[in-house]
Scaffold this motif. Sequence first.
Motif, mmCIF file in Angstrom:
data_model
loop_
_atom_site.group_PDB
_atom_site.id
_atom_site.type_symbol
_atom_site.label_atom_id
_atom_site.label_comp_id
_atom_site.label_asym_id
_atom_site.label_seq_id
_atom_site.Cartn_x
_atom_site.Cartn_y
_atom_site.Cartn_z
ATOM 1 N N ASP A 1 37.220 37.293 40.425
ATOM 2 C CA ASP A 1 37.955 37.706 39.749
ATOM 3 C C ASP A 1 38.013 39.051 39.255
ATOM 4 O O ASP A 1 37.181 39.414 38.678
ATOM 5 N N ASN A 2 39.022 39.840 39.791
ATOM 6 C CA ASN A 2 39.050 41.241 39.639
ATOM 7 C C ASN A 2 39.188 41.712 38.264
ATOM 8 O O ASN A 2 38.583 42.732 37.940
ATOM 9 N N GLU A 3 39.777 40.770 37.386
ATOM 10 C CA GLU A 3 39.911 41.380 35.887
ATOM 11 C C GLU A 3 38.482 41.108 35.387
ATOM 12 O O GLU A 3 38.103 41.861 34.442
ATOM 13 N N LYS A 4 37.989 40.132 35.618
ATOM 14 C CA LYS A 4 36.437 40.090 35.086
ATOM 15 C C LYS A 4 35.611 41.084 35.380
ATOM 16 O O LYS A 4 34.754 41.851 34.744
ATOM 17 N N ARG B 1 36.843 44.132 36.172
ATOM 18 C CA ARG B 1 37.156 45.580 35.632
ATOM 19 C C ARG B 1 36.701 45.445 34.148
ATOM 20 O O ARG B 1 36.505 46.571 33.684
ATOM 21 N N ASP B 2 36.727 44.241 33.434
ATOM 22 C CA ASP B 2 36.113 44.056 32.168
ATOM 23 C C ASP B 2 34.752 44.765 31.831
ATOM 24 O O ASP B 2 34.430 45.555 31.063
ATOM 25 N N THR C 1 38.630 49.477 41.676
ATOM 26 C CA THR C 1 38.640 48.912 40.301
ATOM 27 C C THR C 1 37.745 49.876 39.217
ATOM 28 O O THR C 1 38.153 50.620 38.393
ATOM 29 N N GLU D 1 38.712 52.740 36.325
ATOM 30 C CA GLU D 1 38.333 52.652 35.219
ATOM 31 C C GLU D 1 37.571 54.046 34.788
ATOM 32 O O GLU D 1 36.761 53.761 33.707
#
Length: 228
Positions: free
Chosen positions: A168-171, A173-174, A208, A212
């Motif tokens: 999960d790329n958003e995890k 990224r977080d 990612t 960021e």
Amino acid sequence: MIIKNIEKIQERIANACKKVRRNPSEVKLLLATKMVSSEDIKIALNYGQTLIGENKIQEVIQKYEDLKEVPHTSHFIGHLQTNKVKYAIKYGISCIQSVDNWDLVLELNKRLSKEEKTMDILIQVNTSFEESKFGLVPKSTLEFVKKVSDFKTIKIKGLMTIGALSNDNEKVRDCFKRLKNLQQEIKNLNLNIDIEELSMGMSGDLETAIEEGSTIIRIGSAIFGSRY
Ligand SMILES: *Cc1c(COP(=O)(O)O)cnc(C)c1O
């Protein structure tokens, strides 16, 4: 293959930077060379790479003589046991990216003071909260940085993290966002330290990380092949 792979990584860096309008010169490529032979490391260094990172002091020592003749900078990126600090200093490590506990800081200060040397460090933060990972929990980081910033022998240069092991790329990224936010909180403390470096991003998540704000990506398998 190594040279082709480096070129592919440089292209990935360039594309990621373009997407967020960053200058690729802001992103340093660190070659993660665990289990990579001196010969293969030299191929990369002779091709113009300058920054490597090892995980184990044993490998730092083993490759030291072989690599001495080729100009490069060597960081330590693995978990460092307190009793190995002396070897990191002796065998040319210029930055320990994985400082995450007070015992390590005290031992570093003791050894460095004795030899009248200094050492650059990054503070490793466990931004994924995975139990298997080293690093300070984010909420302890500010207090820790404050304490370490008092030492003249130890120069804090930034923060390091390993992104969540997740599809999960958003995890992922977080995690990187957490590190960037911590950097800003530390800057707000006005501690008179230079905390510009964010070491984050590996073979699978460098884009990612660059999006960021990463300034150092640590790449192993995408350049040297799978270690397993
Ligand atoms: C091995 C390692 C890397 C590189 O990982 P790849 O996925 O092989 O690019 C980066 N950082 C640390 C701390 C490592 O141990």
